[in-house]
Design a protein around this motif. Structure first.
Motif, PDB file in Angstrom:
ATOM      1  N   THR A 148       0.814  -1.224   0.000  1.00 30.77           N
ATOM      2  CA  THR A 148       0.000   0.000   0.000  1.00 30.77           C
ATOM      3  C   THR A 148       0.844   1.269   0.000  1.00 30.77           C
ATOM      4  O   THR A 148       0.287   2.372  -0.016  1.00 30.77           O
ATOM      5  CB  THR A 148      -0.926   0.009   1.234  1.00 30.77           C
ATOM      6  N   ALA A 149       2.151   1.148  -0.016  1.00 27.39           N
ATOM      7  CA  ALA A 149       2.998   2.344   0.047  1.00 27.39           C
ATOM      8  C   ALA A 149       2.801   3.228  -1.183  1.00 27.39           C
ATOM      9  O   ALA A 149       2.794   4.462  -1.072  1.00 27.39           O
ATOM     10  CB  ALA A 149       4.466   1.950   0.188  1.00 27.39           C
ATOM     11  N   GLN A 150       2.627   2.595  -2.340  1.00 26.71           N
ATOM     12  CA  GLN A 150       2.502   3.387  -3.556  1.00 26.71           C
ATOM     13  C   GLN A 150       1.252   4.272  -3.516  1.00 26.71           C
ATOM     14  O   GLN A 150       1.239   5.378  -4.079  1.00 26.71           O
ATOM     15  CB  GLN A 150       2.493   2.508  -4.815  1.00 26.71           C
ATOM     16  N   PHE A 151       0.207   3.785  -2.842  1.00 28.54           N
ATOM     17  CA  PHE A 151      -1.018   4.579  -2.761  1.00 28.54           C
ATOM     18  C   PHE A 151      -0.823   5.814  -1.880  1.00 28.54           C
ATOM     19  O   PHE A 151      -1.394   6.874  -2.146  1.00 28.54           O
ATOM     20  CB  PHE A 151      -2.168   3.720  -2.226  1.00 28.54           C
ATOM     21  N   LEU A 152      -0.004   5.651  -0.860  1.00 33.18           N
ATOM     22  CA  LEU A 152       0.308   6.815  -0.031  1.00 33.18           C
ATOM     23  C   LEU A 152       1.099   7.839  -0.830  1.00 33.18           C
ATOM     24  O   LEU A 152       0.895   9.046  -0.704  1.00 33.18           O
ATOM     25  CB  LEU A 152       1.137   6.388   1.190  1.00 33.18           C
ATOM     26  N   LEU A 153       1.984   7.341  -1.650  1.00 35.41           N
ATOM     27  CA  LEU A 153       2.869   8.246  -2.381  1.00 35.41           C
ATOM     28  C   LEU A 153       2.148   8.986  -3.500  1.00 35.41           C
ATOM     29  O   LEU A 153       2.523  10.108  -3.821  1.00 35.41           O
ATOM     30  CB  LEU A 153       4.061   7.463  -2.930  1.00 35.41           C
ATOM     31  N   VAL A 154       1.159   8.354  -4.094  1.00 33.57           N
ATOM     32  CA  VAL A 154       0.448   9.044  -5.183  1.00 33.57           C
ATOM     33  C   VAL A 154      -0.769   9.818  -4.669  1.00 33.57           C
ATOM     34  O   VAL A 154      -1.437  10.516  -5.437  1.00 33.57           O
ATOM     35  CB  VAL A 154      -0.012   8.053  -6.278  1.00 33.57           C
ATOM     36  N   SER A 155      -1.026   9.709  -3.387  1.00 34.39           N
ATOM     37  CA  SER A 155      -2.187  10.412  -2.817  1.00 34.39           C
ATOM     38  C   SER A 155      -2.016  11.928  -2.957  1.00 34.39           C
ATOM     39  O   SER A 155      -0.909  12.453  -2.813  1.00 34.39           O
ATOM     40  CB  SER A 155      -2.309  10.028  -1.343  1.00 34.39           C
ATOM     41  N   PRO A 156      -3.107  12.658  -3.243  1.00 35.40           N
ATOM     42  CA  PRO A 156      -3.003  14.125  -3.335  1.00 35.40           C
ATOM     43  C   PRO A 156      -2.655  14.777  -2.001  1.00 35.40           C
ATOM     44  O   PRO A 156      -2.248  15.933  -1.959  1.00 35.40           O
ATOM     45  CB  PRO A 156      -4.397  14.554  -3.809  1.00 35.40           C
ATOM     46  N   HIS A 157      -2.807  14.024  -0.898  1.00 32.68           N
ATOM     47  CA  HIS A 157      -2.465  14.596   0.405  1.00 32.68           C
ATOM     48  C   HIS A 157      -0.957  14.608   0.648  1.00 32.68           C
ATOM     49  O   HIS A 157      -0.486  15.210   1.597  1.00 32.68           O
ATOM     50  CB  HIS A 157      -3.130  13.779   1.517  1.00 32.68           C
ATOM     51  N   GLY A 158      -0.218  13.916  -0.220  1.00 40.34           N
ATOM     52  CA  GLY A 158       1.215  13.793   0.029  1.00 40.34           C
ATOM     53  C   GLY A 158       1.487  12.682   1.017  1.00 40.34           C
ATOM     54  O   GLY A 158       0.582  12.039   1.539  1.00 40.34           O
ATOM     55  N   LEU A 159       2.743  12.489   1.296  1.00 41.17           N
ATOM     56  CA  LEU A 159       3.142  11.375   2.149  1.00 41.17           C
ATOM     57  C   LEU A 159       3.037  11.700   3.628  1.00 41.17           C
ATOM     58  O   LEU A 159       2.709  10.846   4.456  1.00 41.17           O
ATOM     59  CB  LEU A 159       4.585  10.985   1.804  1.00 41.17           C
TER      60      LEU A 159
END
Lengths: 251, 261
Positions: free
Chosen positions: A79-90
């Motif tokens: 699930t790390a990639q989803f955090l990284l592409v999230s508009p909220h940022g990491l």
């Protein structure tokens, strides 16, 4: 704030499913409390030192493995990639994860007080009530510590590898269950940089009936501010590296 | 000869294939460094809450840390057979079960014993513990027997891990129980009587008692009786484990399933 709160709640639920964090937060501190009870007397000063030390020991372990390993855990879960592409940022979701992990610090705090009472340590009810008020304050400080640890464990493979051995040295350096005067100067210097040192002092002071150690709480708050200031650019660095390399190796 | 080769060679192969910490750094930090740090921590922690000498805690913990490899390491190695899908190959193999399973403990026996020896060296250096050269032969025997005894109960938890889902917790709980009840961190006479009596059925207890006698008096009859009892305890746990593993295998064959949860 919604992102932070949502990830915090999800993290608490996830970590509680894994008995490992219950082991860290409840069993391990209670074990050391049992040892102190079996070894010594139940006087107020011994009880205060034992409960304070064991509570912070548990809180540190939960933060070390729950928050420090957060991004690595997300990568293992896919699930790390989803955090990284999230508009909220990491940073915001990781802050939430660290908040959730640090919040599990309530477990060792409650377990050690309950255990102390059951084992016959002299604990004044008013002091215990004040201790309960301090717990969220210390947890807030540990969130920042967890945030910084998370960034460091991701950016440095060596730091991550040695994280498994960071319990005993930190307990010693922070004076948890060991006399502060017994520490050599280099351990004391290392401990001065860590939140558990001041958390332990604050808890011990209040449980001994000496009131609130405002200087220790101020140190917790001050350290938290510094740790956040250090962590924010590190997470930006992580994001930049991942986007440049196109992989989740992080380091 | 075949059984010996199966135990030794097979044990080494399984250790390399199934022991999940393939990173040497992680392996050293968890299995070697952390136990040694435990010895150092208890050297300060113990005297802070008691009237006992630091050498009491250093010596006891130095022997007890062999349980990290003996209990935790062995249990993980056996339980990981199912995790990595190797257990079905074990069950269909015609190999003798006793050397097959006991061989899994051999590498951990070596690691645990070495960790304990290093821990004792640290205990001597840090606390001034006196261990004359003439006692080191008996000490080596004691360390090996105690580590093997811990491996006996480690195999039991590994077998239970074949039936359950999580051996990390049970392995850690066993480690804490041994540390608390063996006399390594708390003198047995400070534990409740029935608890102290029951503790002699656990690995390590007789070993710690033997170690303290060896330090204070030397390798006399009482010392060797502790070594003997530690051997008996270890063999008893190992025999129980082999019987349990046979039952697990029979059940797996009967039900055609490796999921026992």
């Amino acid at each position: 704030m919604g992102v932070v709160l949502a990830t915090a709640v999800l993290t608490v639920r996830q970590l509680l499913l894994g008995k490992f964090y219950v082991l860290l937060g409840v069993v391990q501190p209670l074990f050391f409390l049992l040892v102190t009870s079996a070894l010594g007397s139940g006087s107020r000063s011994v009880g205060a030192a034992a409960v304070a030390g064991c509570a912070v020991m548990g809180m540190w372990s939960v933060v070390l493995f729950g928050a420090g390993r957060a991004l690595l855990r997300e990568r293992n879960n896919g699930t790390a990639q989803f955090l990284l592409v999230s508009p909220h940022g990491l940073l915001r979701p990781v802050l939430g994860i660290c908040t959730g992990a640090a919040a599990l610090g309530v477990l060792p705090a409650a377990a050690t007080v309950a255990g102390g009472v059951l084992l016959g340590f002299e604990l004044d009810p008013a002091s215990v009530a004040l201790f309960a008020v301090l717990v969220p304050v210390v947890i807030a400080g540990l969130v920042a510590q967890g945030l910084l640890l998370c960034a460091l464990f991701v950016l440095s493979r060596q730091a991550n590898a040695f994280s498994n051995a960071l319990e005993y040295p930190v307990w010693f350096a922070c004076g948890l269950l060991v006399p502060l005067a017994d520490r050599p100067w280099w351990a004391a210097a290392f401990g001065a940089l860590l939140t558990p040192t001041y958390a332990g002092q604050a808890f011990r002071t209040v449980l001994e009936g000496a009131g609130v150690a405002w200087s220790s709480l101020a140190a917790v708050a001050g350290l938290a501010a510094v740790q956040v200031l250090l962590a924010v650019p590190l997470f930006r660095l992580i994001e930049r590296r991942v986007r440049q390399k196109g992989d989740l190796a992080f380091a | 000869m075949t059984s010996l080769r199966l135990a030794l060679h097979g044990g080494v192969l399984v250790f390399r294939a199934l022991f999940e910490w393939l990173s040497p750094v992680v392996f050293v930090t968890v299995m070697v460094l952390t136990p040694l740090l435990q010895v150092l921590f208890f050297t300060s922690f113990g005297p802070a809450f008691s009237d006992l000498d630091p050498s009491f805690f250093a010596a006891g913990n130095a022997l007890q840390v062999s349980a990290m490899a003996g209990v935790y390491g062995v249990s993980q190695t056996i339980a990981n057979e199912r995790l990595f899908g190797a257990i079905n190959n074990v069950f269909v193999s015609p190999a003798g079960r006793v050397p097959l399973y006991l061989g899994r403990a051999v590498p951990h026996l070596v690691i645990g014993a070495l960790t304990s020896i290093v821990g004792l060296v640290i205990a001597v250096a840090v606390t001034g513990l006196s261990l004359p050269a003439g006692r080191w032969a008996g000490l080596l025997v004691l360390v090996l027997v105690t580590t093997a005894s811990c491996a006996g109960i480690g195999m039991l938890f590994g077998a239970l891990g074949l039936m359950g889902r999580d051996t990390t917790i049970t392995g850690n709980l066993a480690y804490f129980a041994i540390l608390l009840l063996s006399g390594a961190a708390v003198p047995l006479d400070r534990l409740p009587g029935p608890v102290a009596a029951a503790a002699h059925a656990l690995p390590m207890t007789n070993g710690v008692s033997g170690l303290r006698h060896l330090i204070g008096t030397g390798p006399d009859g009482y010392f060797w009786s502790r070594v003997g009892w530690e051997t008996v305890v270890g063999l008893a746990w190992a025999a129980l484990t082999v019987a349990l593993l046979r039952r697990i295998e029979q059940r797996a064959r009967r039900t055609g399933s490796l999921d026992f949860t």
